[in-house]
Motif scaffolding. Sequence first.
Motif, mmCIF file in Angstrom:
data_model
loop_
_atom_site.group_PDB
_atom_site.id
_atom_site.type_symbol
_atom_site.label_atom_id
_atom_site.label_comp_id
_atom_site.label_asym_id
_atom_site.label_seq_id
_atom_site.Cartn_x
_atom_site.Cartn_y
_atom_site.Cartn_z
ATOM 1 N N ALA A 1 -20.958 23.231 -20.407
ATOM 2 C CA ALA A 1 -21.744 22.614 -19.336
ATOM 3 C C ALA A 1 -21.323 23.155 -17.980
ATOM 4 O O ALA A 1 -20.168 23.545 -17.779
ATOM 5 N N GLN A 2 -22.261 23.172 -17.040
ATOM 6 C CA GLN A 2 -21.965 23.661 -15.701
ATOM 7 C C GLN A 2 -20.892 22.789 -15.053
ATOM 8 O O GLN A 2 -21.071 21.578 -14.912
ATOM 9 N N PRO A 3 -19.760 23.380 -14.669
ATOM 10 C CA PRO A 3 -18.665 22.579 -14.108
ATOM 11 C C PRO A 3 -18.922 22.222 -12.653
ATOM 12 O O PRO A 3 -19.661 22.903 -11.946
ATOM 13 N N LYS A 4 -18.297 21.157 -12.195
ATOM 14 C CA LYS A 4 -18.284 20.805 -10.782
ATOM 15 C C LYS A 4 -17.145 21.559 -10.115
ATOM 16 O O LYS A 4 -15.995 21.458 -10.549
ATOM 17 N N THR A 5 -17.445 22.305 -9.088
ATOM 18 C CA THR A 5 -16.435 23.101 -8.418
ATOM 19 C C THR A 5 -15.867 22.347 -7.211
ATOM 20 O O THR A 5 -16.457 21.381 -6.723
ATOM 21 N N SER A 6 -14.725 22.794 -6.715
ATOM 22 C CA SER A 6 -14.011 22.046 -5.684
ATOM 23 C C SER A 6 -14.836 21.815 -4.429
ATOM 24 O O SER A 6 -14.934 20.685 -3.926
ATOM 25 N N TRP A 7 -15.435 22.860 -3.899
ATOM 26 C CA TRP A 7 -16.212 22.687 -2.683
ATOM 27 C C TRP A 7 -17.533 21.993 -2.944
ATOM 28 O O TRP A 7 -18.084 21.309 -2.072
ATOM 29 N N GLU A 8 -18.060 22.139 -4.138
ATOM 30 C CA GLU A 8 -19.272 21.404 -4.509
ATOM 31 C C GLU A 8 -18.983 19.906 -4.535
ATOM 32 O O GLU A 8 -19.800 19.090 -4.090
ATOM 33 N N ILE A 9 -17.828 19.515 -5.047
ATOM 34 C CA ILE A 9 -17.430 18.100 -5.062
ATOM 35 C C ILE A 9 -17.228 17.596 -3.633
ATOM 36 O O ILE A 9 -17.639 16.501 -3.274
ATOM 37 N N ARG A 10 -16.609 18.426 -2.803
ATOM 38 C CA ARG A 10 -16.284 18.026 -1.428
ATOM 39 C C ARG A 10 -17.527 17.914 -0.551
ATOM 40 O O ARG A 10 -17.654 16.973 0.242
ATOM 41 N N ALA A 11 -18.461 18.877 -0.660
ATOM 42 C CA ALA A 11 -19.645 18.894 0.210
ATOM 43 C C ALA A 11 -20.798 19.578 -0.512
ATOM 44 O O ALA A 11 -21.107 20.746 -0.260
ATOM 45 N N PRO A 12 -21.443 18.883 -1.447
ATOM 46 C CA PRO A 12 -22.472 19.502 -2.286
ATOM 47 C C PRO A 12 -23.662 20.065 -1.514
ATOM 48 O O PRO A 12 -24.289 21.026 -1.971
ATOM 49 N N ASP A 13 -23.984 19.484 -0.355
ATOM 50 C CA ASP A 13 -25.114 19.987 0.426
ATOM 51 C C ASP A 13 -24.789 21.293 1.141
ATOM 52 O O ASP A 13 -25.688 22.021 1.553
ATOM 53 N N GLU A 14 -23.501 21.583 1.299
ATOM 54 C CA GLU A 14 -23.094 22.784 2.015
ATOM 55 C C GLU A 14 -22.576 23.892 1.102
ATOM 56 O O GLU A 14 -22.672 25.069 1.445
#
Length: 327
Positions: free
Chosen positions: A256-269
């Motif tokens: 499955a597509q993992p959640k990455t560190s910066w995606e967790i921190r600021a998904p819109d950016e």
Amino acid sequence: MLIRRRSGHDIKSSEITSEAVYQNRRHFLQTASGIALGSLLLPLGEVLAAPEKYAYADIRGVKPNPKYQDKDLRKAITRPEDFSAYNNFYEFGTDKEDPKQNSKSFKTKPWTVKVHGLVNKPADYQLEDFLKPFDLEDRIYRFRCVEAWSMVVPWVGIPLHKILARAQPTSAAKYVLFKTLQDPTQFPMQKTSILEWPYVEGLRLDEAMHDLSLLTVGAYGKVLPNQNGAPLRLIVPWKYGYKSIKSIVSIELVSAQPKTSWEIRAPDEYPFYSNVIPEVPHPRWSQKTERVLGSGFFSSKQKTLMFNGYADAVASIYSKFDNKKLY
């Protein structure tokens, strides 16, 4: 009438390093010849302190891959001092100068890399054993920081697909998940909550298997400086720099597509793909232009290239996607 078409790899004359500087750098790179792979783990400080012992380059005998030795890129190589002084490595601090200052005592030997997950041949490797079966390559790549700075770096590494092929991914593997070392005694910022630790990044399997994706152990003919991701980092040149995870200790194949560190921190950016798509603005700035690192803040900007100049190589793997979703 003959009309010359500019390719995505062409560089503007304003970006080109002076001939004198370039010739000196070329001489430096050409001295790289013939040393055992085990010396990759020598501390960079030791190499710099004893240049007569190592002929001022400790990754020698590395063959330039002719596919990635564009002559215009070679002329535009970023100065090593700029490359080593400007870094995003939040484990060592949030300012660009912090990693160089705060990583001096970072220990990169011994270093273990775990390859696991949905593979037929999982293994824990000491770094020298991890590298030993493969020939290192010298590749000149563009590199793009999300803050609108770009650079050109001669990386030394191994194509990621060779590492993954050795592990033999199963049919269920769809993504590759990478993790940075977690060690708050060495990474002071891991004692804070600025990000979730350890730092995590991921690629789709076809991105990871692309020949451009490079597991990197050096740059400019030397082992990576601590602040640049020693002893092992990823380079994915058509994506923004934060996708090129540093100080890797784990490579895991997942379904499955993992959640990455910066995606967790600021998904819109900072979404998962984070490809260089000039026409899609970051929420806080435009991505249509960039400055060359080392040229000065008030230097003229240049146009950002689609996929950072690698559109011919990678655009086809996103043909079924809306580009606005890929940044």
